[in-house]
Structure formats: C-alpha cells, structure tokens
Design a protein around this motif. Sequence first.
Motif, mmCIF file in Angstrom:
data_model
loop_
_atom_site.group_PDB
_atom_site.id
_atom_site.type_symbol
_atom_site.label_atom_id
_atom_site.label_comp_id
_atom_site.label_asym_id
_atom_site.label_seq_id
_atom_site.Cartn_x
_atom_site.Cartn_y
_atom_site.Cartn_z
ATOM 1 N N MET A 183 0.829 -1.204 0.000
ATOM 2 C CA MET A 183 0.000 0.000 0.000
ATOM 3 C C MET A 183 0.864 1.255 0.000
ATOM 4 N N LEU A 184 2.085 1.160 0.547
ATOM 5 C CA LEU A 184 2.979 2.307 0.594
ATOM 6 C C LEU A 184 3.765 2.458 -0.707
ATOM 7 N N ARG A 185 4.198 1.360 -1.265
ATOM 8 C CA ARG A 185 4.874 1.388 -2.562
ATOM 9 C C ARG A 185 4.791 0.015 -3.216
ATOM 10 N N PRO A 186 4.353 -0.061 -4.441
ATOM 11 C CA PRO A 186 4.054 1.055 -5.347
ATOM 12 C C PRO A 186 2.677 1.666 -5.161
ATOM 13 N N GLY A 187 1.868 1.136 -4.226
ATOM 14 C CA GLY A 187 0.502 1.597 -4.002
ATOM 15 C C GLY A 187 -0.488 0.613 -4.578
ATOM 16 N N ALA A 188 -1.538 0.302 -3.818
ATOM 17 C CA ALA A 188 -2.497 -0.713 -4.245
ATOM 18 C C ALA A 188 -3.222 -0.303 -5.518
ATOM 19 N N GLU A 189 -3.563 0.970 -5.632
ATOM 20 C CA GLU A 189 -4.259 1.441 -6.829
ATOM 21 C C GLU A 189 -3.369 1.282 -8.063
ATOM 22 N N ARG A 190 -2.087 1.529 -7.923
ATOM 23 C CA ARG A 190 -1.167 1.351 -9.062
ATOM 24 C C ARG A 190 -1.064 -0.124 -9.437
ATOM 25 N N VAL A 191 -0.969 -0.990 -8.438
ATOM 26 C CA VAL A 191 -0.922 -2.430 -8.732
ATOM 27 C C VAL A 191 -2.167 -2.845 -9.513
ATOM 28 N N ALA A 192 -3.321 -2.332 -9.092
ATOM 29 C CA ALA A 192 -4.565 -2.665 -9.791
ATOM 30 C C ALA A 192 -4.528 -2.184 -11.237
ATOM 31 N N ARG A 193 -4.007 -0.976 -11.464
ATOM 32 C CA ARG A 193 -3.922 -0.459 -12.837
ATOM 33 C C ARG A 193 -2.978 -1.294 -13.696
ATOM 34 N N LEU A 194 -2.020 -1.937 -13.062
ATOM 35 C CA LEU A 194 -1.059 -2.780 -13.781
ATOM 36 C C LEU A 194 -1.546 -4.214 -13.935
ATOM 37 N N GLY A 195 -2.805 -4.477 -13.566
ATOM 38 C CA GLY A 195 -3.391 -5.788 -13.792
ATOM 39 C C GLY A 195 -3.439 -6.675 -12.569
ATOM 40 N N GLY A 196 -3.030 -6.142 -11.409
ATOM 41 C CA GLY A 196 -3.040 -6.935 -10.187
ATOM 42 C C GLY A 196 -1.680 -7.527 -9.880
ATOM 43 N N LEU A 197 -1.564 -8.046 -8.690
ATOM 44 C CA LEU A 197 -0.280 -8.542 -8.195
ATOM 45 C C LEU A 197 0.244 -9.708 -9.028
ATOM 46 N N HIS A 198 -0.633 -10.636 -9.406
ATOM 47 C CA HIS A 198 -0.190 -11.790 -10.191
ATOM 48 C C HIS A 198 0.453 -11.359 -11.499
ATOM 49 N N ALA A 199 -0.224 -10.482 -12.225
ATOM 50 C CA ALA A 199 0.287 -10.042 -13.520
ATOM 51 C C ALA A 199 1.564 -9.233 -13.364
ATOM 52 N N MET A 200 1.597 -8.359 -12.363
ATOM 53 C CA MET A 200 2.744 -7.486 -12.205
ATOM 54 C C MET A 200 4.022 -8.265 -11.911
ATOM 55 N N MET A 201 3.916 -9.280 -11.044
ATOM 56 C CA MET A 201 5.134 -9.996 -10.650
ATOM 57 C C MET A 201 5.359 -11.286 -11.426
ATOM 58 N N GLY A 202 4.379 -11.705 -12.239
ATOM 59 C CA GLY A 202 4.578 -12.907 -13.042
ATOM 60 C C GLY A 202 4.413 -14.199 -12.269
ATOM 61 N N TRP A 203 3.515 -14.198 -11.293
ATOM 62 C CA TRP A 203 3.225 -15.400 -10.500
ATOM 63 C C TRP A 203 1.768 -15.784 -10.776
ATOM 64 N N GLU A 204 1.541 -16.961 -11.365
ATOM 65 C CA GLU A 204 0.209 -17.334 -11.824
ATOM 66 C C GLU A 204 -0.587 -18.142 -10.806
ATOM 67 N N ARG A 205 0.060 -18.577 -9.742
ATOM 68 C CA ARG A 205 -0.613 -19.421 -8.754
ATOM 69 C C ARG A 205 -1.166 -18.576 -7.606
ATOM 70 N N PRO A 206 -1.796 -19.195 -6.603
ATOM 71 C CA PRO A 206 -2.412 -18.407 -5.526
ATOM 72 C C PRO A 206 -1.440 -17.519 -4.766
ATOM 73 N N ILE A 207 -1.975 -16.395 -4.306
ATOM 74 C CA ILE A 207 -1.258 -15.464 -3.429
ATOM 75 C C ILE A 207 -2.127 -15.189 -2.215
ATOM 76 N N LEU A 208 -1.550 -15.301 -1.032
ATOM 77 C CA LEU A 208 -2.190 -14.870 0.214
ATOM 78 C C LEU A 208 -1.606 -13.524 0.586
ATOM 79 N N THR A 209 -2.456 -12.581 0.953
ATOM 80 C CA THR A 209 -1.976 -11.296 1.454
ATOM 81 C C THR A 209 -2.364 -11.155 2.918
ATOM 82 N N ASP A 210 -1.403 -10.733 3.741
ATOM 83 C CA ASP A 210 -1.749 -10.471 5.130
ATOM 84 C C ASP A 210 -2.471 -9.132 5.214
ATOM 85 N N SER A 211 -3.004 -8.816 6.383
ATOM 86 C CA SER A 211 -3.884 -7.643 6.501
ATOM 87 C C SER A 211 -3.135 -6.334 6.673
#
Length: 377
Positions: free
Chosen positions: A66-94
């Motif tokens: 949320m601090l960097r690069p920012g959740a809204e930016r990650v969303a604009r880039l297609g989400g965490l999976h697309a941005m980092m190139g990981w196609e399997r499940p991701i758990l995010t802590d709170s």
Amino acid sequence: MSARFRFTIAATDGAARTGGIEMRRGTIATPAFMPVGTAATVKAMKPADVRATGADIILGNTYHLMLRPGAERVARLGGLHAMMGWERPILTDSGGYQVMSLSALTKQSEQGVSFASHVDGSRHMLAPERSMEIQRLLGSDVVMAFDECTPWPATHEQAERSMERSMRWAARSRAAFDAGGDHAAGAALFGIQQGSTFADLRQRSADALTEIGFDGYAVGGLAVGEGQAEMLRTLDFAAAMLPATSPRYLMGVGKPDDIVAAVERGIDMFDCVLPTRSGRNGQAFTWDGPLNIRNARFAEDREPLDPGSPVAGWSRAYLHHLVRSGEMLGAMLMTEHNLWFYQEVMRGLREAIRAGRLSGWAEAFRARYRVRLPVPA
C-alpha cells in the motif's frame, strides 16, 4: 465457503492432517509452506524458480504494497499476479502486524490504526474496510481479516481487550470483503484467532470467528517473543478450537522444527521470512541442522549443501566464497536452497501423514536436526 475454495483432508495421523486447498489458480497441497514475497517479490528469486522449489502459494504484504508502489497502481497494472509474473495463488496479510511493528507513530482506535509510513513519514489510516479494499485491489486469492496483534507479554486483561477488538474488526472485515463483488466470488477470507497464551480467550475468539464464518482460520499472536515452548503449549489447545473442516494457518512460523511440531498439533499452513532472510545472510537449513556458510571450516569443503538441492552443482566452498565476498549470486543460491529445503520438509510431512508414520518421521527428523521438543498434549 467461497464457490472457488475447497479444502479436503485426504489423511490424518493424530492431530495432523494432509490434503489440499482447491482454488481457481491451482491446488495447494497441505501442510503447506508459503514463501514470503513482501514487496511483490520473493527476495533473490524469480517466480519460476520459487515454483520449481515446490511452492504452491506465496505471501504478499498489504502494508508494504500500500505504501509502494501503491495498491491502486498495482490494480492499474493488472493486479499482483500479472505485475510480478506469479500465476498461482497469493495470500496477502492484513497489514496490521506491520503497522504496529514498523511505524514509529501509531494511534489505535475502534476505527482502525492511524500511522506514519516508515518510508516517507506520510500519514495513513488502516482499518478493516481499507485493508479489504487494498487486498481486493491487489487481487489476492486468500485475504486475511484485519486484526490487532496482541503484544507479548500481555496480561489477561490486556489480551482480552485486544482480542475483543480483533473480533469486532473481524466482523467488519467479513462485511467489507463480501461487498467486493467479483473478487469476493473468486477469493477466500481467513479469520485470525487471538487471545495470547490464554486458553479461555482463545476459545472465545474461536467461537466468535466461527459464528461470523470464514473460509479458513489463522492462529495469530504467536511467534512474537513468547519462545518455542510457550508457543507449542498454546498450540496444544488453540489449534483444536478452530473448525476441523477448514484449513488452519499459523502466521509467521517459523524454523523447520517449529513447523514439524505445529503440524503434529493440527496446523496446515505456514509462512516465514527465515529461509529467504537467512539465506541472504549466509545461513543454510539442512537435514543436519542450520549451517553458517561463512564459517572458515567451509572454505575448502567440496561437498554440496545437500545432494538433492537445486544448487548441488556448487560446493560449500564456493558458496562460502560468494557469501564472504558479498556477491549477489551467493544470496541467490543460498535462498534457493533454503526454499527447496523447506518444501522438502513439507513434502516429507505430507508423505508421513499419508503413511500413518508421522511420529516416527518427526522423531527421526528431530534426532538428525538435533533438537528436543515437547510432544503434543
């Protein structure tokens, strides 16, 4: 449960279970270890290499992202999976733990936690609703409810107040997650049990979470300084309080011997920075216990860390040289080995449970790893 989340138990051995979590991005074999990808990267590793070690799922961190690069930016880039190139499940802590442990200036209230960023000092508010929104923007597959991590040590009164607030936040997290539309339909939400080391508080927390209803349940508030013996004593009662038909996740744990003991007590999921952080600092985890590859005794050791390791083509002597020289390749190879070793431990646990021989496997592991742990109650 979510329409795209199914937990099955294929075999049990005592309190231990093995099975799988089926999600839209793949199945997670349990017991499972999740490598930590705090800032959208498992440090020193490419995603394909993380997968090659045997990892079915990785963890991302809400606070840092949320601090960097920012959740809204990650969303604009297609989400965490697309941005980092990981196609399997991701758990995010709170993000709750990091807010309280990393920020110098925090103000807690019933609304949430106001804090100063450790990056640039900017002010932010993290509340259950915002935590759910961030995790939705990231595109997480397993979302963690926002909770208050009870510090250690805590009196019964302090732990009770903290636990009760976490349960109120859990209900708000549930409501905010369910309002998430398509993301909620394809993701899962886990609640977090609190109560420090007090059995009565753990039971009240488990009852409250079960009444709200979650896809999975985490044991929170451990591995925060209480020591291994106290952690395992708490797990002796805390894990069994959580629904047997849902996965149980012990947050932030741990050393290989911690994981073996927790699996014996009914835990299904784990995460920890140790294999990556230790690797970068020259410590290798092996069946014969941890090795500090910086030590002079490895300077001319031609043996690999382990014959089955993906880095077995390089000698301990070469790794010693790389680490002592501060070469980037040293951190990469040591990290890859450690992640592989953790996944080998998980594979061994799953096979032992299926075969009904967990007790013998764990005893042999501890004897070789040279640790002595209390047995489950």
